[in-house]
Design an enzyme around this catalytic site. Structure first.
Site, PDB file in Angstrom:
ATOM      1  N   ASN A   7       0.874  -1.168   0.000  1.00 14.74           N
ATOM      2  CA  ASN A   7       0.000   0.000   0.000  1.00 14.74           C
ATOM      3  C   ASN A   7       0.914   1.221   0.000  1.00 14.74           C
ATOM      4  O   ASN A   7       1.467   1.597   1.045  1.00 14.74           O
ATOM      5  CB  ASN A   7      -0.874  -0.047   1.259  1.00 14.74           C
ATOM      6  CG  ASN A   7      -1.816   1.130   1.352  1.00 14.74           C
ATOM      7  OD1 ASN A   7      -1.755   2.059   0.541  1.00 14.74           O
ATOM      8  ND2 ASN A   7      -2.681   1.113   2.351  1.00 14.74           N
ATOM      9  N   ARG A  91      -2.545  -2.127  -3.449  1.00 10.25           N
ATOM     10  CA  ARG A  91      -3.755  -1.339  -3.239  1.00 10.25           C
ATOM     11  C   ARG A  91      -3.655  -0.119  -4.156  1.00 10.25           C
ATOM     12  O   ARG A  91      -2.663   0.625  -4.103  1.00 10.25           O
ATOM     13  CB  ARG A  91      -3.830  -0.874  -1.788  1.00 10.25           C
ATOM     14  CG  ARG A  91      -4.990   0.046  -1.584  1.00 10.25           C
ATOM     15  CD  ARG A  91      -4.949   0.727  -0.258  1.00 10.25           C
ATOM     16  NE  ARG A  91      -6.090   1.597  -0.157  1.00 10.25           N
ATOM     17  CZ  ARG A  91      -6.083   2.741   0.517  1.00 10.25           C
ATOM     18  NH1 ARG A  91      -4.999   3.133   1.141  1.00 10.25           N
ATOM     19  NH2 ARG A  91      -7.154   3.474   0.571  1.00 10.25           N
ATOM     20  N   HIS A 180     -12.799   2.975  -0.021  1.00 10.22           N
ATOM     21  CA  HIS A 180     -12.867   1.910   1.003  1.00 10.22           C
ATOM     22  C   HIS A 180     -13.583   0.669   0.476  1.00 10.22           C
ATOM     23  O   HIS A 180     -14.101  -0.130   1.259  1.00 10.22           O
ATOM     24  CB  HIS A 180     -13.637   2.364   2.269  1.00 10.22           C
ATOM     25  CG  HIS A 180     -12.945   3.377   3.104  1.00 10.22           C
ATOM     26  ND1 HIS A 180     -13.626   4.379   3.734  1.00 10.22           N
ATOM     27  CD2 HIS A 180     -11.656   3.540   3.442  1.00 10.22           C
ATOM     28  CE1 HIS A 180     -12.784   5.136   4.421  1.00 10.22           C
ATOM     29  NE2 HIS A 180     -11.574   4.641   4.255  1.00 10.22           N
ATOM     30  N   ARG A 241     -11.591  15.703   7.841  1.00 11.56           N
ATOM     31  CA  ARG A 241     -12.354  16.102   6.647  1.00 11.56           C
ATOM     32  C   ARG A 241     -13.784  16.485   7.015  1.00 11.56           C
ATOM     33  O   ARG A 241     -14.387  15.861   7.881  1.00 11.56           O
ATOM     34  CB  ARG A 241     -12.404  14.958   5.628  1.00 11.56           C
ATOM     35  CG  ARG A 241     -11.057  14.567   5.084  1.00 11.56           C
ATOM     36  CD  ARG A 241     -11.206  13.554   3.957  1.00 11.56           C
ATOM     37  NE  ARG A 241      -9.948  12.872   3.728  1.00 11.56           N
ATOM     38  CZ  ARG A 241      -9.808  11.549   3.656  1.00 11.56           C
ATOM     39  NH1 ARG A 241     -10.849  10.755   3.764  1.00 11.56           N
ATOM     40  NH2 ARG A 241      -8.625  11.032   3.453  1.00 11.56           N
ATOM     41  N   GLU A 384      -8.341  -5.499   4.888  1.00 12.91           N
ATOM     42  CA  GLU A 384      -8.187  -5.146   3.479  1.00 12.91           C
ATOM     43  C   GLU A 384      -7.001  -5.872   2.844  1.00 12.91           C
ATOM     44  O   GLU A 384      -7.045  -6.264   1.685  1.00 12.91           O
ATOM     45  CB  GLU A 384      -8.026  -3.634   3.339  1.00 12.91           C
ATOM     46  CG  GLU A 384      -9.323  -2.904   3.661  1.00 12.91           C
ATOM     47  CD  GLU A 384      -9.122  -1.437   3.999  1.00 12.91           C
ATOM     48  OE1 GLU A 384      -9.301  -0.616   3.104  1.00 12.91           O
ATOM     49  OE2 GLU A 384      -8.802  -1.124   5.156  1.00 12.91           O
TER      50      GLU A 384
END
Ligand code: ADP
Length: 409
Positions: A7, A91, A180, A241, A384
């Protein structure tokens, strides 16, 4: 199959070396501060102590060489030969409208990834650098790309179109993509297994609540809506965010404060959400502590966070015409007793009968609704990296079959 999962971010690379047969991560680690003279590699073999190496790692290529070297190291490694890395799974953040599933990386795929850079200018370039570096260091090893957006690609137009001129969607590909996806796919599939029902009989809402937060409506195994949009800024309140708001607000702030585009972008992505409202922290643990100490702004931040999750539970239940399961995952979803409690409070009308006692004592995959609850509420830790490893294995095995068939003809 033994798969190296990578990743790659702009200044960091997270990795796991996974044996897909046993589903165990034989080693996991991270290279941080890439590009600096004091870069740090932390490496944890599954059966030995964690180690930390500080050195000059000036780019992604050197970082990946370090990762391979530490996997091979006689004292801390888990392999004796680099050929034991049978495949690499990457990823990749943005697959645009091009990729609806994981793919073997070919020259054509690399070109498509580069074409998508504009959609994810911060994320796709380091992903591409990581793929190129891994190809250089492991030229004979198959590489697979697993996209954050892929699970959401089959959303219907009413969920992915924005209320702006259609030509702008066509011209600039401005639409909801969602992110996601790997996590939403994994936990929704696990939920179906736990409930002992096929995916095509279930309506599931998945809430991935971590530093970044998103929810998905998974109807009959398909993501039909998700809270993140064109970028990961939309939807829920997150650590830093803003999530949803009236778009005019930002124009107003830009005018009033004289902000440039880049400053406005930083405001919305880095200084908003939990940290913005509370002024205390972007970390939910610290927000909860501050709430406990009576901090009013931290309480606002916490309440805005949980209220927004609750609102989307209602919205997605309506969108799917019912609900069988609500799944919590991600650092907050898996660990925050308070968040799960507040989201599920007073939701009996929707068929959620919450079990406070079970919520306090969660461990691993577990149910936190009462046995009679019409809607099951589940806590499922996400994984993941495992999904990336399993997808990679599947694609590499398919390729081997194709090659074998081609050479026997
Ligand atoms: P990322 O999205 O970067 O992968 P994580 O999924 O690890 O992040 O989630 C990080 C968030 O999880 C942080 O806000 C952190 O405070 C929160 N978190 C972790 N443990 C707890 C806990 N015990 N209670 C509440 N929040 C927690």
């Amino acid at each position: 199959m033994k798969v190296l999962v990578l990743n790659c971010g702009s200044s960091s690379i997270k990795y796991q070396f996974i044996d897909t047969d046993s589903r165990i991560a034989l080693a996991k680690g991270m290279v941080e501060r890439i590009g600096m003279t004091s870069a740090v590699l932390t490496h944890s073999p599954h059966d030995r102590e964690k180690i930390r190496i500080v050195g000059e790692i000036l780019d992604h290529s050197i970082a990946i060489e370090y990762v391979i070297a530490v996997l091979l190291s006689p004292n801390h490694g888990v392999i004796k030969d680099r050929n034991e890395i049978q495949a690499v799974g990457h990823r990749v953040v943005h697959g645009g409208e091009t990729f609806s599933g994981s793919v073997l990386i070919t020259e054509q795929v690399m070109k498509a990834l580069k074409d998508n850079i504009e959609l994810a200018p911060l994320h796709n370039p380091p992903n591409i650098k990581g793929i190129q570096a891994a190809k250089n260091h492991l030229p004979n090893t198959p590489q697979v790309g697993v996209f954050d957006t892929a699970f959401h690609v089959k959303m219907p137009p009413q969920a992915y179109l924005y209320g702006i001129p259609y030509e702008l969607y066509k011209k600039y590909k401005i639409r909801r993509y969602g992110f996601h996806g790997t996590s939403h796919r994994y936990v929704s599939e696990r939920a179906a297994q736990i409930l002992g029902k096929p995916m095509d009989q279930l309506k599931i809402i998945t809430a991935h609540l971590g530093n970044g937060c998103s929810m998905a409506a998974v109807d009959h195994g398909r993501s039909v809506d998700t809270t993140m949009g064109f970028t990961p800024l939309e939807g829920l309140i997150m650590g830093t965010r803003s999530g949803d708001m009236d778009p005019s607000v930002i124009l107003y702030i830009m005018a009033k404060e004289g902000l440039s585009l880049s400053e406005a972008n930083t405001l919305l992505n880095k200084h908003s959400g939990l940290i913005g409202i509370s002024g205390e922290s972007s970390d939910m643990r610290e927000i909860e502590e501050a709430v406990g100490e009576g901090n009013k702004k931290a309480k606002y931040a916490f309440d805005v966070f949980t209220y927004r999750v609750k609102k989307y539970v209602g919205a997605y239940t309506a969108a799917m015409g019912g609900l069988d399961a609500l799944v919590f995952t991600g650092g907050i979803g898996e660990n925050s007793i308070m968040v799960r409690h507040d989201v599920c409070l007073n939701m009996e009308f929707l068929g959620i009968s919450f079990d406070d006692n079970a919520n306090q004592k969660v461990q691993g995959e577990c149910t936190i609704s009462s046995p009679t609850s019409k809607v099951k509420v589940l806590r499922i830790p996400t994984n993941e990296e495992l999904v990336i490893a399993l997808d990679t294995e599947e694609i590499v095995r398919e390729q081997l079959i194709v090659h074998a068939a081609a050479s026997s003809n």
